[in-house]
Scaffold this motif. Structure first.
Motif, PDB file in Angstrom:
ATOM      1  N   TYR A  72     -12.504  10.172  46.867  1.00 50.24           N
ATOM      2  CA  TYR A  72     -12.595   9.689  45.475  1.00 50.24           C
ATOM      3  C   TYR A  72     -11.440  10.209  44.616  1.00 50.24           C
ATOM      4  CZ  TYR A  72     -17.336   8.289  46.778  1.00 50.24           C
ATOM      5  OH  TYR A  72     -18.420   7.709  47.395  1.00 50.24           O
ATOM      6  N   THR A 152     -21.734   5.298  42.418  1.00 50.16           N
ATOM      7  CA  THR A 152     -21.712   5.892  43.767  1.00 50.16           C
ATOM      8  C   THR A 152     -23.026   6.629  44.044  1.00 50.16           C
ATOM      9  OG1 THR A 152     -20.750   8.038  43.134  1.00 50.16           O
ATOM     10  CG2 THR A 152     -19.200   6.231  43.607  1.00 50.16           C
ATOM     11  N   SER A 156     -20.095  10.813  44.549  1.00 48.92           N
ATOM     12  CA  SER A 156     -18.700  11.172  44.247  1.00 48.92           C
ATOM     13  C   SER A 156     -18.584  12.438  43.407  1.00 48.92           C
ATOM     14  CB  SER A 156     -18.019  10.025  43.496  1.00 48.92           C
ATOM     15  OG  SER A 156     -18.591   9.888  42.199  1.00 48.92           O
TER      16      SER A 156
END
Length: 196
Positions: A72, A152, A156
């Motif tokens: 990420y 997410t 993340s």
């Protein structure tokens, strides 16, 4: 790069801006459904992303975050770079940021029904929260990070990245300034090639 940078690099050409903005929502050769200039914007967006991902300065920025965020790191750097662009907007444009982002919001509000559904959804959110203008504030960046983290499902942990921005702001600002100079030059050349 994130939305503000992609729009800025479109040289105030409305159709290039539209193509550049919707490019992530256009799969394969679906770009053929759009006008030539919108297609140029889509191709410009893709070229900017490729150039950005391969650039050593961007890789250096990502390495500053990689241990904590893994894959990420690039998404976070894209958002941080838009923060630096918005914060230092007067260095890059004679048009004040509030005037520029108001005109963008009006453009996309009007054009939204013609665009992909995913783009329409983001446009609604972008205008409602004045995202592009608020990129210049850490509170605005926090809101964006929270939103991506929610998408997410918390995997993340991007909501924590504001701490890294505070801690690494000077180094990341230096990275951005050097990189963006190269990116402007690349984008101008690419747009010239796409037009001719």
């Amino acid at each position: 790069m994130n939305f503000l940078a992609h729009l800025y690099l479109s040289q105030n050409n409305t159709n290039i801006m539209i193509g550049n903005f919707i490019a992530d929502h256009i799969r394969g050769n679906n770009y053929k459904n759009f006008s030539k200039e919108i297609q140029q914007g889509i191709f410009l967006h893709r070229a900017i992303d490729t150039f950005t991902d391969a650039h050593e300065i961007v890789r250096k920025s990502k390495r500053r975050l990689h241990k904590r965020y893994r894959h990420y790191d690039g998404v976070i750097i894209d958002i941080f770079y838009d923060y630096f662009l918005a914060k230092n907007w007067a260095d890059y444009s004679a048009i004040p940021l509030n005037v520029y982002t108001d005109s963008i919001n009006k453009l996309f509000s009007k054009k939204s029904p013609e665009l992909p559904l995913k783009s329409q959804s983001f446009i609604k959110y972008m205008i409602e929260y004045n995202i592009l203008y608020n990129y210049q504030f850490k509170e605005g960046i926090q809101k964006v990070l929270n939103g991506v983290n929610a998408r997410t499902k918390g995997k993340s942990q991007m909501n924590l990245a504001i701490e890294d921005l505070r801690k690494l702001e000077q180094e990341l600002q230096e990275d951005f300034t050097l990189f963006f100079k190269d990116l402007i030059e690349f984008s101008n050349q690419k747009l010239f090639e796409l037009k001719y």
